[in-house]
Design a protein around this motif. Structure first.
Motif, PDB file in Angstrom:
ATOM      1  N   SER A  48       0.822  -1.207   0.000  1.00 50.64           N
ATOM      2  CA  SER A  48       0.000   0.000   0.000  1.00 50.64           C
ATOM      3  C   SER A  48       0.857   1.259   0.000  1.00 50.64           C
ATOM      4  CB  SER A  48      -0.961   0.007   1.190  1.00 50.64           C
ATOM      5  OG  SER A  48      -0.249   0.051   2.399  1.00 50.64           O
ATOM      6  N   CYS A  52       1.365   4.901  -2.812  1.00 54.54           N
ATOM      7  CA  CYS A  52       1.270   6.158  -2.066  1.00 54.54           C
ATOM      8  C   CYS A  52       2.479   7.049  -2.365  1.00 54.54           C
ATOM      9  CB  CYS A  52       1.231   5.862  -0.579  1.00 54.54           C
ATOM     10  SG  CYS A  52      -0.204   6.446   0.238  1.00 54.54           S
ATOM     11  N   SER A  55       2.184   8.490  -5.868  1.00 54.13           N
ATOM     12  CA  SER A  55       1.180   9.558  -5.953  1.00 54.13           C
ATOM     13  C   SER A  55       1.662  10.814  -5.229  1.00 54.13           C
ATOM     14  CB  SER A  55      -0.165   9.098  -5.400  1.00 54.13           C
ATOM     15  OG  SER A  55      -0.091   8.861  -4.021  1.00 54.13           O
ATOM     16  N   ALA A  84      -8.576  10.938  -4.041  1.00 50.95           N
ATOM     17  CA  ALA A  84      -7.960   9.656  -4.433  1.00 50.95           C
ATOM     18  C   ALA A  84      -7.851   8.724  -3.229  1.00 50.95           C
ATOM     19  CB  ALA A  84      -6.587   9.898  -5.051  1.00 50.95           C
ATOM     20  N   LYS A  85      -7.397   9.250  -2.090  1.00 50.09           N
ATOM     21  CA  LYS A  85      -7.264   8.433  -0.880  1.00 50.09           C
ATOM     22  C   LYS A  85      -8.625   7.887  -0.450  1.00 50.09           C
ATOM     23  CE  LYS A  85      -6.355   8.766   4.037  1.00 50.09           C
ATOM     24  NZ  LYS A  85      -6.094   9.652   5.151  1.00 50.09           N
ATOM     25  N   SER A  87     -11.284   7.458  -2.268  1.00 50.02           N
ATOM     26  CA  SER A  87     -11.777   6.503  -3.262  1.00 50.02           C
ATOM     27  C   SER A  87     -11.126   5.136  -3.092  1.00 50.02           C
ATOM     28  CB  SER A  87     -11.516   7.015  -4.675  1.00 50.02           C
ATOM     29  OG  SER A  87     -12.150   8.251  -4.871  1.00 50.02           O
ATOM     30  N   ILE A  88      -9.821   5.125  -2.879  1.00 50.89           N
ATOM     31  CA  ILE A  88      -9.107   3.861  -2.707  1.00 50.89           C
ATOM     32  C   ILE A  88      -9.588   3.138  -1.451  1.00 50.89           C
ATOM     33  CG2 ILE A  88      -6.838   2.874  -2.190  1.00 50.89           C
ATOM     34  CD1 ILE A  88      -5.703   5.051  -4.103  1.00 50.89           C
ATOM     35  N   PHE A  92     -11.471  -0.545  -1.315  1.00 47.08           N
ATOM     36  CA  PHE A  92     -10.983  -1.638  -0.470  1.00 47.08           C
ATOM     37  C   PHE A  92     -12.041  -2.047   0.553  1.00 47.08           C
ATOM     38  CE2 PHE A  92      -8.873  -3.096   3.435  1.00 47.08           C
ATOM     39  CZ  PHE A  92      -8.282  -4.238   2.950  1.00 47.08           C
TER      40      PHE A  92
END
Length: 124
Positions: A48, A52, A55, A84-85, A87-88, A92
């Motif tokens: 993960s 990160c 990005s 983005a964070k 959404s990810i 998950f």
């Protein structure tokens, strides 16, 4: 930005910092036997962290390329990063919610030997 928006972001960040580690720990405990917990947590953290880092490099490069007329130039890149964070984490979380977690940790045949070693270490 307004104070209301700043308070909202602070509350969401606080909730995220408290709930996300708990959620990930539940995931690790469900899929790793006691002998593999550290390895699974380390691998998940590594996998993960790599996207990160990539990005973050992109976001910081974007921020440094923008003309610096004040702090307002930082708003768009940071908004993109937070979206983005979120959404990810939503993807998950949805995946885990749909797939479900096993009722007992997954224990492989080789884990019995490791568990015996752990029990011996505790006795001594």
């Amino acid at each position: 930005t307004t104070w209301l928006a700043q308070v909202f972001v602070a509350v969401c960040q606080g909730m995220s910092n408290g709930l996300v580690p708990t959620y990930f720990s539940r995931y690790y405990l469900a899929f790793a036997g006691p002998a593999r917990l550290g390895s699974l947590a380390g691998l998940c953290g590594t996998y993960s962290a790599l996207p990160c880092f990539v990005s973050q490099i992109g976001i910081y490069s974007w921020m440094s390329a923008l003309p610096s007329t004040g702090p307002e130039h930082l708003i768009s890149p940071l908004e993109v990063a937070y979206v983005a964070k979120t959404s990810i984490l939503a993807v998950f979380g949805s995946y885990v919610a749909i797939m479900g977690l096993p009722e007992k940790p997954v224990v492989l045949a080789g884990d019995k030997d490791d568990l015996d070693l752990l029990a011996d270490a505790r006795r001594s």
